[in-house]
Design an enzyme around this catalytic site. Structure first.
Site, mmCIF file in Angstrom:
data_model
loop_
_atom_site.group_PDB
_atom_site.id
_atom_site.type_symbol
_atom_site.label_atom_id
_atom_site.label_comp_id
_atom_site.label_asym_id
_atom_site.label_seq_id
_atom_site.Cartn_x
_atom_site.Cartn_y
_atom_site.Cartn_z
ATOM 1 C CG LEU A 77 42.517 42.343 14.365
ATOM 2 C CD1 LEU A 77 43.774 42.393 15.136
ATOM 3 C CD2 LEU A 77 41.957 43.561 14.284
ATOM 4 C CE1 TYR A 78 47.517 38.998 6.777
ATOM 5 C CE2 TYR A 78 46.631 36.665 6.799
ATOM 6 C CZ TYR A 78 47.525 37.705 6.415
ATOM 7 O OH TYR A 78 48.653 37.574 5.300
#
Length: 163
Positions: A77-78
């Site tokens: 995600l990051y």
């Protein structure tokens, strides 16, 4: 007057509990991180660019992270959001460079936060200093016209040796 310098520095890392396998993350978590980490910088850039153009220039610094180049497992995600920030930075730099607007990204290493202390291994010195790589001097360097009037379309990695 118009905004001369914009520093976009807000975001979330994903699951508050720490790293999570790509197969275990939800679509809602995916969109929450992308919405938080990408919408703000886009809206702020959109808001200040007309004034910077009218003023004859400006500087934008988008905070990213070295995660985009590391591709750490459990942080999809990051790392995806940070890759997008770097892409937006380069595109804006190319589009608005003719208007004397410099757009750069600053990609620090780990910052000593509660979240990082649960998910990263930091040395005692790094914990005391607050990060793997200092960000204040790097942000100043990328925004000060006397030291970087021609620096644009660049991601400055401030890692303190953490790569």
């Amino acid at each position: 007057g118009p905004v001369e310098v914009l520093i976009n520095n807000a975001g979330i890392g994903g699951d508050p509990a720490g790293p999570r396998s790509f197969m275990d993350m939800s679509v809602d978590a995916w969109w929450r991180v992308q919405e938080t980490n990408l919408r703000g910088p886009m809206l702020y850039c959109h808001a200040v660019l007309p004034g910077m153009i009218a003023a004859g220039g400006g500087s934008i610094v988008n905070f990213s992270s070295i995660s985009y180049m590391m591709g750490n497992a459990g942080y999809t995600l990051y790392t995806t959001a940070n890759s997008a920030i770097n892409g937006m930075t380069r595109s804006l730099a190319r589009e608005f460079g003719p208007d004397r607007i410099r757009v750069n990204a600053l990609a620090p290493g780990g910052i000593a936060t509660d979240f990082a202390s649960r998910s990263l291994v930091m040395t005692r010195q790094q914990q005391q200093e607050g990060s793997y790589g200092g960000t204040t001097g790097a942000a100043t360097t990328t925004t000060t016209t006397t030291t970087s009037s021609t620096t644009s379309c660049h991601t400055l990695e401030s890692t303190g040796g953490f790569t």
